[in-house]
Design a protein around this motif. Sequence first.
Motif, mmCIF file in Angstrom:
data_model
loop_
_atom_site.group_PDB
_atom_site.id
_atom_site.type_symbol
_atom_site.label_atom_id
_atom_site.label_comp_id
_atom_site.label_asym_id
_atom_site.label_seq_id
_atom_site.Cartn_x
_atom_site.Cartn_y
_atom_site.Cartn_z
ATOM 1 N N GLY A 26 0.960 -1.103 0.094
ATOM 2 C CA GLY A 26 0.078 -0.185 -0.110
ATOM 3 C C GLY A 26 0.864 1.320 0.140
ATOM 4 O O GLY A 26 0.408 2.147 -0.288
ATOM 5 N N LEU A 27 2.147 1.222 0.375
ATOM 6 C CA LEU A 27 2.980 2.361 0.578
ATOM 7 C C LEU A 27 2.267 3.615 1.143
ATOM 8 O O LEU A 27 2.059 4.603 0.446
ATOM 9 N N HIS A 28 1.878 3.227 2.597
ATOM 10 C CA HIS A 28 1.096 4.209 3.281
ATOM 11 C C HIS A 28 1.899 5.426 3.639
ATOM 12 O O HIS A 28 2.998 5.323 3.432
ATOM 13 N N HIS A 29 1.364 6.344 4.228
ATOM 14 C CA HIS A 29 1.992 7.307 5.013
ATOM 15 C C HIS A 29 3.300 6.979 5.744
ATOM 16 O O HIS A 29 4.396 7.777 5.697
ATOM 17 N N GLY A 30 3.026 5.994 6.499
ATOM 18 C CA GLY A 30 4.111 5.530 7.639
ATOM 19 C C GLY A 30 5.346 5.012 6.718
ATOM 20 O O GLY A 30 6.528 5.375 6.893
ATOM 21 N N HIS A 31 4.986 4.213 5.743
ATOM 22 C CA HIS A 31 6.199 3.555 4.592
ATOM 23 C C HIS A 31 6.537 4.623 4.085
ATOM 24 O O HIS A 31 7.906 4.915 3.857
ATOM 25 N N LEU A 32 6.022 5.949 3.370
ATOM 26 C CA LEU A 32 6.537 7.088 2.859
ATOM 27 C C LEU A 32 7.601 7.732 3.664
ATOM 28 O O LEU A 32 8.652 8.128 3.161
ATOM 29 N N TRP A 33 7.237 7.657 4.852
ATOM 30 C CA TRP A 33 8.073 8.465 5.926
ATOM 31 C C TRP A 33 9.221 7.721 6.162
ATOM 32 O O TRP A 33 10.407 8.404 6.229
ATOM 33 N N VAL A 34 9.242 6.379 6.024
ATOM 34 C CA VAL A 34 10.696 5.489 6.345
ATOM 35 C C VAL A 34 11.497 6.018 4.930
ATOM 36 O O VAL A 34 12.522 6.018 5.033
ATOM 37 N N VAL A 35 10.659 5.817 3.818
ATOM 38 C CA VAL A 35 11.597 5.812 2.647
ATOM 39 C C VAL A 35 12.141 7.407 2.389
ATOM 40 O O VAL A 35 13.410 7.451 1.988
ATOM 41 N N SER A 36 11.274 8.132 2.738
ATOM 42 C CA SER A 36 11.898 9.610 2.697
ATOM 43 C C SER A 36 13.058 9.973 3.684
ATOM 44 O O SER A 36 13.950 10.604 3.256
ATOM 45 N N GLN A 37 13.077 9.327 4.854
ATOM 46 C CA GLN A 37 14.118 9.380 5.728
ATOM 47 C C GLN A 37 15.263 8.691 5.213
ATOM 48 O O GLN A 37 16.416 9.007 5.040
ATOM 49 N N LEU A 38 14.879 7.479 4.563
ATOM 50 C CA LEU A 38 15.920 6.644 3.847
ATOM 51 C C LEU A 38 16.832 7.416 2.868
ATOM 52 O O LEU A 38 18.151 7.621 3.090
ATOM 53 N N HIS A 39 16.047 8.073 2.106
ATOM 54 C CA HIS A 39 16.600 8.799 0.915
ATOM 55 C C HIS A 39 17.503 10.188 1.720
ATOM 56 O O HIS A 39 18.653 10.596 1.363
ATOM 57 N N ASP A 40 16.938 10.786 2.577
ATOM 58 C CA ASP A 40 17.860 12.055 3.364
ATOM 59 C C ASP A 40 19.390 11.455 4.131
ATOM 60 O O ASP A 40 20.038 11.967 4.126
ATOM 61 N N GLU A 41 18.931 10.547 4.872
ATOM 62 C CA GLU A 41 19.989 9.900 5.601
ATOM 63 C C GLU A 41 21.205 9.122 4.570
ATOM 64 O O GLU A 41 22.289 9.146 4.977
ATOM 65 N N ALA A 42 20.725 8.727 3.451
ATOM 66 C CA ALA A 42 21.608 8.091 2.519
ATOM 67 C C ALA A 42 22.445 9.101 1.906
ATOM 68 O O ALA A 42 23.857 9.161 1.630
ATOM 69 N N ARG A 43 21.600 10.263 1.571
ATOM 70 C CA ARG A 43 22.068 11.300 0.792
ATOM 71 C C ARG A 43 23.321 12.010 1.847
ATOM 72 O O ARG A 43 24.468 12.430 1.134
ATOM 73 N N ALA A 44 23.138 12.240 3.037
ATOM 74 C CA ALA A 44 24.152 12.960 3.774
ATOM 75 C C ALA A 44 25.306 11.829 4.113
ATOM 76 O O ALA A 44 26.279 12.536 4.681
ATOM 77 N N ARG A 45 25.295 10.759 3.632
ATOM 78 C CA ARG A 45 26.348 9.935 3.876
ATOM 79 C C ARG A 45 26.965 9.401 2.566
ATOM 80 O O ARG A 45 27.954 8.395 2.530
ATOM 81 N N GLY A 46 26.480 9.701 1.524
ATOM 82 C CA GLY A 46 26.764 9.381 0.162
ATOM 83 C C GLY A 46 26.658 8.002 -0.088
ATOM 84 O O GLY A 46 27.510 7.474 -1.022
ATOM 85 N N LEU A 47 25.494 7.415 0.457
ATOM 86 C CA LEU A 47 25.329 5.986 0.087
ATOM 87 C C LEU A 47 24.007 5.929 -0.930
ATOM 88 O O LEU A 47 23.441 7.026 -1.032
ATOM 89 N N ASN A 48 23.514 4.796 -1.606
ATOM 90 C CA ASN A 48 22.733 4.740 -2.477
ATOM 91 C C ASN A 48 21.521 4.166 -1.548
ATOM 92 O O ASN A 48 21.215 3.147 -1.185
ATOM 93 N N PRO A 49 20.411 4.927 -1.712
ATOM 94 C CA PRO A 49 19.091 4.370 -0.991
ATOM 95 C C PRO A 49 18.496 3.330 -1.780
ATOM 96 O O PRO A 49 18.068 3.445 -3.186
ATOM 97 N N VAL A 50 18.135 2.309 -1.055
ATOM 98 C CA VAL A 50 17.795 0.956 -1.621
ATOM 99 C C VAL A 50 16.548 0.519 -0.786
ATOM 100 O O VAL A 50 16.639 0.443 0.381
#
Length: 311
Positions: A26-50
Amino acid sequence: MYVITDLSEVPSDVAPSAITIGKFDGLHHGHLWVVSQLHDEARARGLNPVVVTFDRHPAAVLAPETAPPPIVSTRQKLDLLRRQGLAATIVVPFTPEFARLSPREFVERLLVKQLGVKLLLVGRDFRFGKGGEGDVEFLRGHAAEFGYELIVTRDEQGPGDRRASSTWVRELLEVGDVRTVTEVLGRYHVLAGEIVHGAKRGREIGFPTANLSPDLEGLIPGDGVYAGWFHDGDAVYPTAVSIGNNPTFDGVPQKQVEAYVIGENLDLYGRRVQIALVERLRSMVKFEGIGPLKAQLERDVETTKRILGIA
Ligand SMILES: Cc1cc2nc3c(=O)[nH]c(=O)nc-3n(C[C@H](O)[C@H](O)[C@H](O)COP(=O)(O)O)c2cc1C
Ligand SMILES: Nc1ncnc2c1ncn2[C@@H]1O[C@H](COP(=O)(O)OP(=O)(O)OP(=O)(O)O)[C@@H](O)[C@H]1O
């Protein structure tokens, strides 16, 4: 975004990665929160978000009779994930063999060796590996050994104070509460499929309907009449949708989904369309003939226009 469905074909440039794992149905609100945080934390460390997800609900393999129906198809899930700025989504074939991997094998083989994980980001209730034995404690205990950092996200609530979850979305869809579903998902729930031929009665009564093929994608909500938006390619139309077996008539299969596209006369056979559900109007009714059905359909169209703000 790479979409990888065969674990033997992971491109080497997916590593070093920041990973989150889950069913993400369903990729609900909670999931999207997890994925957007992943994106931000990955970017801050130069990692690929997967994102690592599965091609079916794990219960479909482990206890098929208890497996919940999917809220979105894999294709719909991937379409939604494509908008999240990820480097890759791994769609793991959830075979009985995969289900038998111990938490250690899962982390070592898949996350460390194949995906080069350096950051793992999960919700507090995340479980994985054989019998769901792996959890946040396991991941914390093995972080130094495998060389990854662990972030456990806070809960994202839905409307009110219930935690957003796939289970809640399924409960709401069952009773047709698509308005609350929209709040938990953060977008409309969408049914997608090909338009097929119906009984051709609709045109006779002045309300031609586009009938969705029975193998449509997206969990079908409880029977009833709904207001929604009908998408045919880039064109969007207001629509009144009927879900059920049209009890006024005999021989209609269960859970037929048909949409009257308001004020249009379109040739839609064979088109793949999407119907975004906005609000439930009423239950299905067994009318005494076409006259009362037609009168009610006229009222449904007016109510739909009002809900969609086009009256
Ligand atoms: C907005 C809307 C509401 C409907 N409500 C009912 C209903 O309450 N009871 C019913 O038997 N059929 C209902 N129908 C379904 C009609 O019976 C159906 O569209 C008609 O029989 C044409 O079917 P066909 O597309 O298979 O030709 C509704 C259809 C629409 C578009
Ligand atoms: N509301 C939420 N807030 C924060 N994290 C969440 C939320 N819902 C799920 N997660 C996290 O997202 C990841 C994927 O969740 P998953 O789809 O496996 O379960 P779920 O949404 O809780 O579904 P279910 O209702 O079927 O248990 C996991 O790490 C999970 O802990």
